[in-house]
Write an enzyme that holds these catalytic residues in place. Structure first.
Site, mmCIF file in Angstrom:
data_model
loop_
_atom_site.group_PDB
_atom_site.id
_atom_site.type_symbol
_atom_site.label_atom_id
_atom_site.label_comp_id
_atom_site.label_asym_id
_atom_site.label_seq_id
_atom_site.Cartn_x
_atom_site.Cartn_y
_atom_site.Cartn_z
ATOM 1 N N ARG A 190 -20.330 48.140 14.457
ATOM 2 C CA ARG A 190 -20.360 48.025 15.926
ATOM 3 C C ARG A 190 -21.664 48.534 16.549
ATOM 4 O O ARG A 190 -21.666 49.131 17.629
ATOM 5 C CB ARG A 190 -19.188 48.765 16.577
ATOM 6 N N SER A 212 -11.703 47.597 23.004
ATOM 7 C CA SER A 212 -11.661 48.973 22.474
ATOM 8 C C SER A 212 -12.678 49.827 23.234
ATOM 9 O O SER A 212 -13.862 49.479 23.261
ATOM 10 C CB SER A 212 -12.039 48.993 20.996
ATOM 11 N N GLU A 227 -17.602 52.958 22.628
ATOM 12 C CA GLU A 227 -18.161 51.659 22.238
ATOM 13 C C GLU A 227 -18.688 50.931 23.482
ATOM 14 O O GLU A 227 -19.706 50.232 23.446
ATOM 15 C CB GLU A 227 -17.063 50.825 21.563
HETATM 16 P P1 FAD Z 1 -21.825 42.398 28.355
HETATM 17 O O1 FAD Z 1 -20.621 43.221 28.563
HETATM 18 O O2 FAD Z 1 -22.316 41.594 29.487
HETATM 19 O O3 FAD Z 1 -23.008 43.328 27.825
HETATM 20 C C1 FAD Z 1 -22.780 44.251 26.792
HETATM 21 C C2 FAD Z 1 -24.112 44.958 26.493
HETATM 22 O O4 FAD Z 1 -25.055 44.035 25.952
HETATM 23 C C3 FAD Z 1 -24.782 45.520 27.751
HETATM 24 O O5 FAD Z 1 -25.450 46.706 27.384
HETATM 25 C C4 FAD Z 1 -25.773 44.450 28.158
HETATM 26 O O6 FAD Z 1 -26.882 44.971 28.861
HETATM 27 C C5 FAD Z 1 -26.210 43.901 26.800
HETATM 28 N N1 FAD Z 1 -26.531 42.468 26.819
HETATM 29 C C6 FAD Z 1 -25.735 41.448 27.216
HETATM 30 N N2 FAD Z 1 -26.352 40.259 26.998
HETATM 31 C C7 FAD Z 1 -27.571 40.549 26.463
HETATM 32 C C8 FAD Z 1 -28.678 39.755 26.024
HETATM 33 N N3 FAD Z 1 -28.675 38.422 26.082
HETATM 34 N N4 FAD Z 1 -29.770 40.395 25.524
HETATM 35 C C9 FAD Z 1 -29.811 41.749 25.457
HETATM 36 N N5 FAD Z 1 -28.801 42.547 25.874
HETATM 37 C C10 FAD Z 1 -27.689 41.958 26.353
HETATM 38 N N6 FAD Z 1 -15.831 43.379 20.610
HETATM 39 C C11 FAD Z 1 -15.817 43.276 19.254
HETATM 40 O O7 FAD Z 1 -16.815 43.573 18.596
HETATM 41 N N7 FAD Z 1 -14.690 42.849 18.601
HETATM 42 C C12 FAD Z 1 -13.564 42.486 19.251
HETATM 43 O O8 FAD Z 1 -12.594 42.091 18.617
HETATM 44 C C13 FAD Z 1 -13.548 42.597 20.678
HETATM 45 N N8 FAD Z 1 -12.431 42.310 21.378
HETATM 46 C C14 FAD Z 1 -12.419 42.440 22.728
HETATM 47 C C15 FAD Z 1 -11.244 42.145 23.424
HETATM 48 C C16 FAD Z 1 -11.193 42.244 24.801
HETATM 49 C C17 FAD Z 1 -9.920 41.901 25.530
HETATM 50 C C18 FAD Z 1 -12.362 42.635 25.515
HETATM 51 C C19 FAD Z 1 -12.335 42.691 27.012
HETATM 52 C C20 FAD Z 1 -13.531 42.957 24.840
HETATM 53 C C21 FAD Z 1 -13.576 42.871 23.427
HETATM 54 N N9 FAD Z 1 -14.726 43.185 22.696
HETATM 55 C C22 FAD Z 1 -14.731 43.055 21.331
HETATM 56 C C23 FAD Z 1 -15.947 43.685 23.368
HETATM 57 C C24 FAD Z 1 -16.861 42.546 23.919
HETATM 58 O O9 FAD Z 1 -16.155 41.361 24.082
HETATM 59 C C25 FAD Z 1 -18.059 42.273 23.010
HETATM 60 O O10 FAD Z 1 -18.825 43.442 22.835
HETATM 61 C C26 FAD Z 1 -18.960 41.170 23.558
HETATM 62 O O11 FAD Z 1 -19.936 40.819 22.614
HETATM 63 C C27 FAD Z 1 -19.650 41.539 24.868
HETATM 64 O O12 FAD Z 1 -20.283 40.372 25.369
HETATM 65 P P2 FAD Z 1 -20.683 40.222 26.889
HETATM 66 O O13 FAD Z 1 -21.466 38.963 27.026
HETATM 67 O O14 FAD Z 1 -19.483 40.328 27.744
HETATM 68 O O15 FAD Z 1 -21.630 41.479 27.071
HETATM 69 P P1 NAP Z 2 -5.129 46.957 13.899
HETATM 70 O O1 NAP Z 2 -4.868 45.751 13.072
HETATM 71 O O2 NAP Z 2 -4.015 47.592 14.659
HETATM 72 O O3 NAP Z 2 -5.842 48.077 13.015
HETATM 73 C C1 NAP Z 2 -6.336 49.278 13.622
HETATM 74 C C2 NAP Z 2 -7.726 49.550 13.092
HETATM 75 O O4 NAP Z 2 -7.649 49.759 11.705
HETATM 76 C C3 NAP Z 2 -8.648 48.382 13.323
HETATM 77 O O5 NAP Z 2 -9.454 48.648 14.424
HETATM 78 C C4 NAP Z 2 -9.418 48.216 12.028
HETATM 79 O O6 NAP Z 2 -10.758 48.670 12.071
HETATM 80 C C5 NAP Z 2 -8.696 49.103 11.035
HETATM 81 N N1 NAP Z 2 -8.172 48.232 9.955
HETATM 82 C C6 NAP Z 2 -7.024 47.509 9.940
HETATM 83 N N2 NAP Z 2 -6.888 46.870 8.765
HETATM 84 C C7 NAP Z 2 -7.976 47.193 8.030
HETATM 85 C C8 NAP Z 2 -8.422 46.848 6.730
HETATM 86 N N3 NAP Z 2 -7.705 46.046 5.939
HETATM 87 N N4 NAP Z 2 -9.606 47.354 6.302
HETATM 88 C C9 NAP Z 2 -10.342 48.149 7.082
HETATM 89 N N5 NAP Z 2 -9.976 48.512 8.327
HETATM 90 C C10 NAP Z 2 -8.807 48.051 8.789
HETATM 91 O O7 NAP Z 2 -6.298 46.623 14.949
HETATM 92 P P2 NAP Z 2 -6.247 45.847 16.322
HETATM 93 O O8 NAP Z 2 -6.482 46.814 17.408
HETATM 94 O O9 NAP Z 2 -5.077 44.918 16.401
HETATM 95 O O10 NAP Z 2 -7.578 44.966 16.172
HETATM 96 C C11 NAP Z 2 -7.662 43.948 15.220
HETATM 97 C C12 NAP Z 2 -9.127 43.621 14.970
HETATM 98 O O11 NAP Z 2 -9.748 43.194 16.184
HETATM 99 C C13 NAP Z 2 -9.928 44.834 14.474
HETATM 100 O O12 NAP Z 2 -10.885 44.387 13.553
HETATM 101 C C14 NAP Z 2 -10.582 45.355 15.726
HETATM 102 O O13 NAP Z 2 -11.825 45.994 15.487
HETATM 103 C C15 NAP Z 2 -10.789 44.061 16.525
HETATM 104 N N6 NAP Z 2 -10.767 44.357 17.972
HETATM 105 C C16 NAP Z 2 -11.875 44.886 18.531
HETATM 106 C C17 NAP Z 2 -11.918 45.167 19.881
HETATM 107 C C18 NAP Z 2 -13.177 45.705 20.505
HETATM 108 O O14 NAP Z 2 -13.274 45.729 21.713
HETATM 109 N N7 NAP Z 2 -14.138 46.137 19.717
HETATM 110 C C19 NAP Z 2 -10.806 44.925 20.681
HETATM 111 C C20 NAP Z 2 -9.666 44.420 20.062
HETATM 112 C C21 NAP Z 2 -9.652 44.122 18.710
HETATM 113 P P3 NAP Z 2 -12.012 47.770 12.542
HETATM 114 O O15 NAP Z 2 -12.063 47.928 14.001
HETATM 115 O O16 NAP Z 2 -13.116 48.427 11.837
HETATM 116 O O17 NAP Z 2 -11.810 46.342 12.142
#
Ligand code: FAD
Ligand code: NAP
Length: 337
Positions: free
Chosen positions: A161, A237, A333
Site C-alpha cells: 500500500r 480502509s 492509509e
Molecule cells: P484520490 O483520493 O483522488 O487521491 C489519492 C492520493 O493520490 C492523493 O494524495 C492525491 O493527491 C494523489 N493523486 C491522485 N491522482 C494522482 C495523479 N494522477 N498523480 C499523482 N497523484 C495523484 N484501495 C486499495 O488499495 N484497495 C482496495 O480494495 C480499496 N477499496 C476501497 C473501497 C472503498 C469503498 C473506497 C471508498 C476506497 C477503497 N480504496 C481501496 C482506496 C482508494 O479507492 C484507492 O486508493 C484509489 O486508488 C484512490 O484513487 P482516487 O482517484 O480516488 O485518488
Molecule cells: P478480509 O477478507 O476480511 O481479511 C482481513 C485482512 O486480512 C485483509 O485486509 C487482508 O490483508 C488479510 N488477509 C485475508 N486473507 C489473507 C490471505 N490469504 N493472505 C494474506 N492476507 C490475508 O478483508 P476485507 O476487508 O474483506 O478486504 C478484502 C480485500 O480487499 C483485502 O485485500 C483488502 O486489502 C481489500 N480492501 C482494501 C480496502 C482499502 O481501502 N485499502 C478497502 C476494502 C477492501 P490485505 O489488506 O493485505 O489484503
C-alpha cells in the site's frame, strides 16, 4: 482545461466532506499540465476520484483535478498485451474493459473506486493482487522541472500500500498514464486463494472460473461487506494492516491466543487492523456524525454531515485504543488534507 472558483468538495470526495475549494482546475490533457507548469511549481493539490482523501482543512491551494482520458493498446505478443490507460480513466471501468476484452490480471481488483492515475500512489491491492503485479510502466509530469518521465515498475518503490510517489517523491509527480501488462486468454493465471473467493465460487458450482467469474465474485463479496460511498461516505480502509516483527507477535500471542495473522516473510507478520479495532469495541460505533462501518471496523464512515476533523479525531481515538490494548501502531492509509 477549465478553471472553476468556489466549488463545493462534497461530490469530489467519497467521504462526502463538504468544504469550499477556492480554485479547481480540471486537467483534460497532458498538454494542459505543460501549459500550467508555472502554477504547478507552487504548492497545490492533486485530486483523482477523491476516494482516498480526508479533507480536514478547506483547500486554499489550487486543486488540479486529473481528468485525462484515453485507452490505447500499444503492443501485443503471444501471451500478453500492453495497454496504456490515461490517469483520468475510472479504475473499475478499466477492469470491466479488460474483462470484456478477455484480458487478465486485474480481475481481483474489481470495484476499487478511484482513477488510474492514483492507482500507483498506494499500489492498490485486494484479494492477493497488487497493481505492481501488472504495471509495466507509467508516465509522470515532474512539477519541479515541467518535464515528463517514464518509470518502469521496478523504479516506483512499490511496497504494501505504498510507493515512492507517496513517500520520497511525494508531491513531485503527477501521473498522466499507466501501462498495464495484461494476459491473453490462454495465459490467464487466476488467483482464488484469498478471502472468500474460493468458497463463493464453490457455492456457485464453478470449479474452473474465468476472469469474469472472479470479477463477478469479488464484486459480490465487496458489495456485501463494504459501504457504497453513494449511500455512506467513506474512503475504504482508513488504516493499513500493521506488519510487526515476529518476535513482537510471539509476545502478543501469549496474551491474545486468538489474534489472526498472515506471515509476510520469515521475520514479519501482518495483523488484520479491522480485527484489532473490532476487539477494542469500535465496530459499528456511532460517534456524532461519524463512526465505523457495521460490517468492517477498518472503514470509518460519515453518517451525514461530519467534517474532516471529527473523522480524524475518531481515527486518533481508535489508534490510541489499539496501541493501549495490543501495543500495535496503526498507520493511516488515507491521505489527510
Ligand atoms: P484520490 O483520493 O483522488 O487521491 C489519492 C492520493 O493520490 C492523493 O494524495 C492525491 O493527491 C494523489 N493523486 C491522485 N491522482 C494522482 C495523479 N494522477 N498523480 C499523482 N497523484 C495523484 N484501495 C486499495 O488499495 N484497495 C482496495 O480494495 C480499496 N477499496 C476501497 C473501497 C472503498 C469503498 C473506497 C471508498 C476506497 C477503497 N480504496 C481501496 C482506496 C482508494 O479507492 C484507492 O486508493 C484509489 O486508488 C484512490 O484513487 P482516487 O482517484 O480516488 O485518488
Ligand atoms: P478480509 O477478507 O476480511 O481479511 C482481513 C485482512 O486480512 C485483509 O485486509 C487482508 O490483508 C488479510 N488477509 C485475508 N486473507 C489473507 C490471505 N490469504 N493472505 C494474506 N492476507 C490475508 O478483508 P476485507 O476487508 O474483506 O478486504 C478484502 C480485500 O480487499 C483485502 O485485500 C483488502 O486489502 C481489500 N480492501 C482494501 C480496502 C482499502 O481501502 N485499502 C478497502 C476494502 C477492501 P490485505 O489488506 O493485505 O489484503
Amino acid at each position: 482545461m477549465q478553471i472553476r472558483n468556489t466549488v463545493s468538495s462534497k461530490d469530489l470526495n467519497t467521504f462526502g466532506i463538504n468544504v469550499t475549494i477556492d480554485t479547481l482546475i480540471e486537467v483534460n490533457s497532458a498538454e494542459d499540465l505543460h501549459f500550467l507548469k508555472d502554477k504547478l511549481s507552487s504548492p497545490h493539490r492533486i485530486l483523482g476520484g477523491g476516494s482516498n482523501v480526508l479533507i480536514v482543512t478547506p483547500p486554499s491551494l489550487p486543486v488540479f483535478h486529473i481528468n485525462i482520458k484515453g485507452i490505447h493498446q500499444i503492443k501485443e505478443n503471444t501471451d500478453h498485451v500492453l495497454v496504456k490507460f490515461s490517469a483520468g480513466e475510472v479504475w473499475h471501468d478499466v477492469v470491466l474493459w479488460a474483462i470484456e476484452n478477455d484480458l487478465g490480471g486485474i480481475e481481483n481488483l474489481s470495484l476499487i473506486p478511484g482513477r488510474c492515475g492514483a492507482a500507483p500512489m498506494q499500489n492498490i491491492g485486494a484479494y492477493g493482487v497488487e497493481l505492481k503485479d501488472v504495471l509495466h510502466s507509467l508516465t509522470a509530469f515532474n512539477v519541479e522541472d515541467g518535464l515528463e518521465y517514464t518509470f518502469h515498475h521496478e523504479e516506483c518503490g512499490f511496497d504494501y500500500r505504498t510507493s515512492y510517489f507517496k513517500t520520497k517523491w511525494k508531491d513531485r509527480f503527477i501521473i498522466t498514464d499507466i501501462i498495464l501488462k495484461l494476459t491473453k486468454p490462454s495465459y490467464h493465471k487466476v488467483n482464488i486463494s484469498y478471502g472468500a473467493i474460493s468458497s463463493v465460487l464453490e457455492e456457485k458450482g464453478i470449479p474452473s472460473p474465468t476472469i469474469k467469474d472472479i470479477s463477478d465474485t469479488v464484486i459480490a463479496i465487496r458489495k456485501s461487506k463494504l459501504p457504497d460511498p453513494k449511500n455512506v461516505g467513506n474512503a475504504g480502509s482508513f488504516f493499513k494492516n500493521p506488519i510487526i516483527p515476529m518476535s513482537q507477535f510471539k509476545e502478543l500471542e501469549k496474551t491474545f491466543k486468538d489474534v489472526p495473522s498472515y506471515p509476510v516473510d520469515n521475520d514479519n507478520i501482518k495483523l488484520p487492523a479491522g480485527w484489532l479495532i473490532d476487539q477494542c469495541g469500535w465496530k459499528g460505533k456511532v460517534v456524532g456524525e461519524t463512526g465505523t462501518y457495521k460490517n468492517q471496523a477498518l472503514v470509518l464512515v460519515n453518517h451525514g454531515d461530519a467534517n474532516g476533523s471529527e473523522v480524524l479525531d475518531l481515527s486518533k481515538k481508535i489508534q490510541d485504543s489499539v496501541m493501549e490494548k495490543y501495543g500495535v501502531s496503526l498507520e493511516r492509509e488515507v491521505n489527510v488534507w
